[in-house]
Design an enzyme around this catalytic site. Sequence first.
Site, PDB file in Angstrom:
ATOM      1  N   HIS A   1       1.008  -1.251  -0.014  1.00  0.00           N
ATOM      2  CA  HIS A   1       0.042   0.077  -0.003  1.00  0.00           C
ATOM      3  C   HIS A   1       0.873   1.300   0.048  1.00  0.00           C
ATOM      4  O   HIS A   1       0.549   2.315   0.671  1.00  0.00           O
ATOM      5  CB  HIS A   1      -1.195  -0.036   1.112  1.00  0.00           C
ATOM      6  CG  HIS A   1      -2.059  -0.998   0.894  1.00  0.00           C
ATOM      7  ND1 HIS A   1      -2.669  -1.487   2.179  1.00  0.00           N
ATOM      8  CD2 HIS A   1      -2.534  -1.696  -0.058  1.00  0.00           C
ATOM      9  CE1 HIS A   1      -3.801  -2.411   1.650  1.00  0.00           C
ATOM     10  NE2 HIS A   1      -3.479  -2.427   0.028  1.00  0.00           N
TER      11      HIS A   1
ATOM     12  N   GLU B   1      -6.529 -10.344  -8.944  1.00  0.00           N
ATOM     13  CA  GLU B   1      -5.366  -9.425  -8.862  1.00  0.00           C
ATOM     14  C   GLU B   1      -4.168 -10.165  -8.179  1.00  0.00           C
ATOM     15  O   GLU B   1      -3.609  -9.827  -7.115  1.00  0.00           O
ATOM     16  CB  GLU B   1      -5.439  -8.159  -8.042  1.00  0.00           C
ATOM     17  CG  GLU B   1      -6.295  -8.361  -6.667  1.00  0.00           C
ATOM     18  CD  GLU B   1      -6.432  -7.093  -5.920  1.00  0.00           C
ATOM     19  OE1 GLU B   1      -5.395  -6.453  -5.665  1.00  0.00           O
ATOM     20  OE2 GLU B   1      -7.486  -6.901  -5.511  1.00  0.00           O
TER      21      GLU B   1
HETATM   22  N1  GLY Z   1      -6.329  -1.131  -4.491  1.00  0.00           N
HETATM   23  C1  GLY Z   1      -6.722  -1.866  -3.363  1.00  0.00           C
HETATM   24  C2  GLY Z   1      -6.796  -3.187  -3.583  1.00  0.00           C
HETATM   25  O1  GLY Z   1      -6.344  -3.527  -4.873  1.00  0.00           O
HETATM   26  O2  GLY Z   1      -7.494  -4.163  -3.074  1.00  0.00           O
HETATM   27 MN    MN Z   2      -6.064  -2.396  -6.358  1.00  0.00          MN
HETATM   28 MN    MN Z   3      -8.108  -4.580  -5.478  1.00  0.00          MN
END
Ligand code: GLY
Ligand code: MN
Ligand code: MN
Length: 420
Positions: free
Chosen positions: A226, A367
């Site tokens: 972060h 992700e």
């Molecule tokens: N940007 C925060 C996440 O990817 O969870």
């Molecule tokens: Mn993110």
């Molecule tokens: Mn995210």
Amino acid sequence: MHLMGEGIAIVPSAPHQSRNGDVQFQFRPDSDFYYLTHFPEPEAVLVLVPGRPEGEFIMFCREKDELKETWDGRREGVQGAVNNYQADQAFPIDELESKLTSLMENRDKVFTVMGRYPEFDSEVIHAVSQIRNKQRSGVHAPGEIVDLGHVLHEMRLIKRKEELKLMRQAANISAAAHMRAMKATKPGVYEYQVQAELECEFRLGGSEWPAYPSIVAGGENACILHYTENRCELADGDLLLIDAGAEYDCYAADITRTFPVNGRYSGPQKAVYEVVLEAQKTAMAAVAPERPLIDYHNAAVEVLTDGMIDLGLLQGERNELIETKAFNRFYMHRTGHWLGMDVHDVGDYKIDEEWRELEPGMVLTVEPGMYIAAAEDIDEKWHNIGIRIEDDVLVTRNGNENLTIKAPKEIDDIEHLMND
Ligand code: GLY
Ligand code: MN
Ligand code: MN
């Protein structure tokens, strides 16, 4: 209201937040409140009383006030809440305390958001105790205070067509912003300058602000998950990881792309990138109706762990490395989360301790990443390579739809865009 029975729901918008001195943060409505009302002003409370003859949908809001509107901006007033927001009745916010008690009388349950706004919680509890004091006159006080989230968040989890329109808008603006950032990146530029390009595109597209603080992380900063300081100079030969998404009418996008500062991936960067990209595609293929939510995370972990073995980062057998969580050294977060009005959106992930099944209308992020901080036991060529690739995916009846497909992620496409 159908789910509430004889209950009453009380839903406040967010309070103002002080920033410094007499400056306040820009107001952003509470997501639950905004989901139910689309009413954008502060100092507003929604009350729902199913079956109430004088009106079921009641809004408390600021009154019109010529002087205050001259200084601080327009207000809908109670008439605006009725005319423009379909409230059955509206009252000045100053009357909330006195009216709340009578609205709650003889209702079984109070549905409200608990714990989010402690001051508001005590107003609700105060109103309940006021009714208890009147019980001798024949009224009964609600017997239960129930978390509104139980019913509301399941609704928010399944996106309606109107919501998906806003999410697509947020996704498109964000994809354009990532492309602009790729084009603006070169050695010697600062992270904050790339952030400015990105957020300029958000605003040009009609987004009011980012859905969360933009992460623009060059080189080793990409290994801080972060990182939001965004103040370093970008160096030739490093990667740049950008995790940023626009908010559009209170709906979020959440995209991550990782690309070379000088426009060409080095050999080792390419090797790691290809593993993460394969993990992301494999995970995305596991996003489909009736698939347990955990499947796509497991799919990503398997590909990433295989990759870590092939790259020489881990030694051993795949299943054992997964079981002992050895992969956590280079992949320490989950593969995604619900996405909606909040970037980490509401909705349960498990039901009765079991990972729930995906359903059409859910939106989640995919992700996976790999983060290789410098360390003595790691070959230097991998040092400070931090890569994440993140898309926003809608579960459809037949599988899924990638809402952020317009942001390039193939190596050739990115290199082409950066060098064109
Ligand atoms: N940007 C925060 C996440 O990817 O969870
Ligand atoms: Mn993110
Ligand atoms: Mn995210």
